[in-house]
Scaffold this motif. Structure first.
Motif, PDB file in Angstrom:
ATOM      1  N   ARG A 206       0.821  -1.202   0.000  1.00 24.86           N
ATOM      2  CA  ARG A 206       0.000   0.000   0.000  1.00 24.86           C
ATOM      3  C   ARG A 206       0.861   1.261   0.000  1.00 24.86           C
ATOM      4  O   ARG A 206       0.536   2.253  -0.645  1.00 24.86           O
ATOM      5  CB  ARG A 206      -0.963   0.004   1.187  1.00 24.86           C
TER       6      ARG A 206
ATOM      7  N   LEU B 187      -3.872  10.267   1.973  1.00 22.91           N
ATOM      8  CA  LEU B 187      -3.895   8.808   1.920  1.00 22.91           C
ATOM      9  C   LEU B 187      -3.412   8.188   3.227  1.00 22.91           C
ATOM     10  O   LEU B 187      -4.061   7.300   3.779  1.00 22.91           O
ATOM     11  CB  LEU B 187      -3.036   8.311   0.748  1.00 22.91           C
TER      12      LEU B 187
ATOM     13  N   ARG C  37      -5.810   8.747   6.207  1.00 21.87           N
ATOM     14  CA  ARG C  37      -7.041   7.952   6.173  1.00 21.87           C
ATOM     15  C   ARG C  37      -6.780   6.489   6.505  1.00 21.87           C
ATOM     16  O   ARG C  37      -7.677   5.759   6.874  1.00 21.87           O
ATOM     17  CB  ARG C  37      -7.655   8.091   4.778  1.00 21.87           C
ATOM     18  N   ASP C  38      -5.545   6.037   6.374  1.00 18.66           N
ATOM     19  CA  ASP C  38      -5.188   4.633   6.556  1.00 18.66           C
ATOM     20  C   ASP C  38      -4.813   4.381   8.010  1.00 18.66           C
ATOM     21  O   ASP C  38      -3.931   5.051   8.540  1.00 18.66           O
ATOM     22  CB  ASP C  38      -4.008   4.296   5.645  1.00 18.66           C
TER      23      ASP C  38
ATOM     24  N   ARG D 108      -9.455   1.157   8.705  1.00 15.54           N
ATOM     25  CA  ARG D 108      -9.726   2.099   7.618  1.00 15.54           C
ATOM     26  C   ARG D 108      -8.613   2.077   6.585  1.00 15.54           C
ATOM     27  O   ARG D 108      -7.441   1.980   6.926  1.00 15.54           O
ATOM     28  CB  ARG D 108      -9.838   3.528   8.152  1.00 15.54           C
ATOM     29  N   THR D 109      -9.015   2.175   5.338  1.00 17.84           N
ATOM     30  CA  THR D 109      -8.127   2.459   4.223  1.00 17.84           C
ATOM     31  C   THR D 109      -8.756   3.642   3.504  1.00 17.84           C
ATOM     32  O   THR D 109      -9.900   4.004   3.802  1.00 17.84           O
ATOM     33  CB  THR D 109      -7.996   1.257   3.266  1.00 17.84           C
ATOM     34  N   PRO D 110      -8.059   4.257   2.551  1.00 21.66           N
ATOM     35  CA  PRO D 110      -8.673   5.394   1.864  1.00 21.66           C
ATOM     36  C   PRO D 110      -9.963   5.053   1.125  1.00 21.66           C
ATOM     37  O   PRO D 110     -10.793   5.912   0.893  1.00 21.66           O
ATOM     38  CB  PRO D 110      -7.580   5.831   0.875  1.00 21.66           C
ATOM     39  N   TRP D 111     -10.171   3.799   0.793  1.00 20.13           N
ATOM     40  CA  TRP D 111     -11.331   3.427  -0.009  1.00 20.13           C
ATOM     41  C   TRP D 111     -12.311   2.507   0.711  1.00 20.13           C
ATOM     42  O   TRP D 111     -13.358   2.196   0.169  1.00 20.13           O
ATOM     43  CB  TRP D 111     -10.883   2.755  -1.307  1.00 20.13           C
ATOM     44  N   ALA D 112     -12.022   2.088   1.930  1.00 18.59           N
ATOM     45  CA  ALA D 112     -12.925   1.170   2.638  1.00 18.59           C
ATOM     46  C   ALA D 112     -12.823   1.379   4.144  1.00 18.59           C
ATOM     47  O   ALA D 112     -11.861   1.940   4.654  1.00 18.59           O
ATOM     48  CB  ALA D 112     -12.580  -0.273   2.297  1.00 18.59           C
TER      49      ALA D 112
END
Length: 174
Positions: free
Chosen positions: A11, A57, A60-61, A73-77
């Motif tokens: 990642r 990024l 958010r992770d 958390r990840t940037p997309w989920a």
């Protein structure tokens, strides 16, 4: 709420690639709009865009330990893990020689899972900089949360001794 988490290497590579792509796009757009004499201006604004993107990024992770659940958390989920799935915690050495504070989980899709909360280089001296201070605070915050949730934590004796001697973190109570 306690914030923790370790971003995996793949990642990190994807985030860095996105940053490089941002530099290239902004620089190409600037050069295309204003001419070849604006390459350094494009690189400057591209670098600023890349830094902003990387902060977004990486910000958010992570993992958040809340009173009710563990939020991954990840940037997309975003997903949650119930505290009931946590079997134990452990502070041990990982493959690269770093100290890793991880939770062992049961249930879910896999029969046994591990959730890494913290990875720090071995402590060999007292707190010397902001990084050491932040990691010390994170270790204390995570230990307090796990103690509050009554989750047993195992710790290697050499790690416990170094944390007590250098960072003045008392060993876990039995």
């Amino acid at each position: 709420m306690v914030r923790a988490g370790v971003v995996p290497g793949r990642r990190i590579a994807a985030y860095v690639a996105a940053g490089v792509f941002a530099v290239a796009v902004v620089c190409a757009g600037t050069v295309g709009a204003f001419g070849l004499n604006r390459v350094f201006t494009g690189l400057f604004f591209g670098a600023a865009a890349a830094v902003a993107l990387l902060f977004a990024l990486f910000g958010r992770d992570g993992v958040e330990l809340t009173e009710d659940t563990i939020v991954l958390r990840t940037p997309w989920a975003r997903s949650t893990v119930a505290w009931q799935r946590v079997v134990a915690g452990r502070f041990a050495l990982d493959e690269s020689g770093r100290w890793t504070l991880a939770l062992d989980l049961n249930g879910g899709d896999e029969p046994h899972q591990e959730l890494v909360l913290l990875s720090v280089p071995p402590v060999r001296r007292p707190v010397a900089n902001a990084y050491d201070l932040r990691k010390r605070e994170q270790v204390n915050e995570i230990r307090t949360m796990l103690r509050h949730k009554r989750i047993p934590v195992t710790i290697l004796p050499e790690i416990a001794e170094a944390l007590q001697r250098h960072w003045k973190i008392a060993p876990p109570a039995r």
